[in-house]
Design an enzyme around this catalytic site. Sequence first.
Site, PDB file in Angstrom:
ATOM      1  N   ARG A 171       0.856  -1.109   0.108  1.00  0.00           N
ATOM      2  CA  ARG A 171       0.013   0.026   0.010  1.00  0.00           C
ATOM      3  C   ARG A 171       0.816   1.332  -0.092  1.00  0.00           C
ATOM      4  O   ARG A 171       1.789   1.375   0.938  1.00  0.00           O
ATOM      5  CB  ARG A 171      -0.933  -0.021   1.127  1.00  0.00           C
ATOM      6  N   ARG A 194       0.956   1.303  10.420  1.00  0.00           N
ATOM      7  CA  ARG A 194       0.778   1.830   8.988  1.00  0.00           C
ATOM      8  C   ARG A 194       1.876   1.525   8.018  1.00  0.00           C
ATOM      9  O   ARG A 194       2.963   2.390   8.143  1.00  0.00           O
ATOM     10  CB  ARG A 194       0.175   3.152   8.810  1.00  0.00           C
ATOM     11  N   GLU A 201      -8.391  -0.310  13.715  1.00  0.00           N
ATOM     12  CA  GLU A 201      -9.152  -1.363  12.850  1.00  0.00           C
ATOM     13  C   GLU A 201      -7.820  -2.328  12.564  1.00  0.00           C
ATOM     14  O   GLU A 201      -6.709  -2.076  12.498  1.00  0.00           O
ATOM     15  CB  GLU A 201      -9.173  -0.514  11.585  1.00  0.00           C
ATOM     16  N   SER A 217     -11.502  -6.065   8.593  1.00  0.00           N
ATOM     17  CA  SER A 217     -12.514  -5.450   7.875  1.00  0.00           C
ATOM     18  C   SER A 217     -13.226  -6.596   6.947  1.00  0.00           C
ATOM     19  O   SER A 217     -12.524  -7.256   6.092  1.00  0.00           O
ATOM     20  CB  SER A 217     -11.843  -4.436   7.202  1.00  0.00           C
ATOM     21  N   ARG A 273      -0.751  -5.221  12.522  1.00  0.00           N
ATOM     22  CA  ARG A 273      -1.555  -4.555  13.562  1.00  0.00           C
ATOM     23  C   ARG A 273      -2.098  -5.843  14.485  1.00  0.00           C
ATOM     24  O   ARG A 273      -2.243  -5.186  15.761  1.00  0.00           O
ATOM     25  CB  ARG A 273      -2.962  -4.233  12.565  1.00  0.00           C
TER      26      ARG A 273
END
Length: 439
Positions: A276, A291, A363, A366, A403
């Site tokens: 990403r 991140r 988060e 998802s 995460r």
Amino acid sequence: MIDPQILRTDPERIRESQRRRGENVDLVDDLVAADVTKRAAQQEFEDLRGQQNTLSKQIGPLQGTLKQAADAAARAQVQSRVDVLMANASALADQVKTAEATFNAASEAADLLVLQLSNLVNLDSPVGGEADFKILELVGTPRDFAAEGFEPKDHLDIGERLGAIDTGRGAKVSGARFFYLVGVGAQLEFALLNLAMQQAMGNGLIPIITPTMVLPGAMEGTGFLGQAAENVYRIESDDMYLVGTSEVALAAFHGDEIIDADQLPLRYAGWSTCFRREAGSYGKDTRGIIRVHQFDKVEMFVFTSPEDAEAEHQRLLQWEKDFIDALEIPYRVIDVATGDLGSSAARKFDIEAWIPTQGTYREVTSTSNTTEFQARRLKIRMRAGKEVRPLATLNGTLCAMPRIIVAILENHQQADGSVRIPAALQPFLAGQQVFTPKV
RNA sequence: GGAGGCGUCGCCUAGUCCGGUCUAUGGCGCCGCACUGCUAAUGCGGUUUGGGUUUAUCGCCCAUCGGGAGUUCAAAUCUCCCCGCCUCCGCCA
């Protein structure tokens, strides 16, 4: 892609969806107009082509007659008929070419607009932006570190002391937002992978390892080249993309296929690295590995009938909760608001894990019900009896490594800098019960 | 990277040289009907997909032979480009 039939019968439904998303409503009216133009051009073109075909089909048999003609007179007569037909057909050919060009242009224009349209939102999704989510459930209790008598350290402090996470060298070698998992850090990821896959296979999911580089069609088909395009890495020299999630390769796996209804649901647990760009997140989460540009993830992906999609969505959410439960991490489940769904999802539930040093939930998973949106774009259909129609696709994170590692390190840290290993993970860590600092 | 071969409506396959009776042949599978205690076998019929039109149905039209472009009145068939698969050579974890 949405059902074009809705465009003709109930455009207001699409407008309402766009409104709730906070996206362009005028697009719908442009689309309706483009669709009308396209179909008119199509009629025109097909009618002319039909006439041309009719003429052409008469020529063939006459050519046969010509060869068998007994004498010159008969031959001349047939020849003259052929000449007339050819002249007429020839004249039509030009018109056909023009009409075809008009139709193609109209068709492309309409297709371009359709691709800009996001999926229809589920009317149960809370309306609003990123902050307007609805909390569905709170599970577990955050630890009271004050009562325990020590200040919790953040995951990077803990990880560095364990020799598990090295972001400094990550940055040296690859730049910001890259990291190394070393020693127990790497062990932890492998253990998580094994636990996740054990659970997934126990639930009947098919384990699958996907490509991480895909052709434009797969990216386009899953809806990542729209608003999300700036977060996707493109390999210029080969016109390929690095996937941000194995969802891309998993959805496209059955692209252009028609699946028998009795094969459904088809459930996969995919493992891949994810890339990403994190454009637009400058300055956010710069510390640690919350991140990052590259990480590994176990992703669940399901192909099922549209009728079963909502029930399947709940099932995926439950499996996600089961996994976080096994890791003994406090979390909450949120119903993501319409403005934060992404273009493919009709509805999305996130699980957010408690991060002690941030005093908030972040988060970690998802799950999205993308209904028939991706299936239409990727031409994935189901055969139910004589009927062939698009199916529904759903995706859900089972374990996004960094995460989850963050959540484990922070929630299970102890005053001496060690980290308690949840029981469910111990079998995959040679029975270790605790990670202890090296320094 | 080099040389050669191949790609046809679920699967296999005929057709491609030499463009038009290709509305794509045949087999397998599948569906329906008939026959038969049941099953099987047999016979007959159906069976690509997408779109348009109509929609109460039947139907009609257009496209579709790996993808795209071209030649032509007409392309599975001819030309060009691309993609994929197979075999061999080279390189390589």
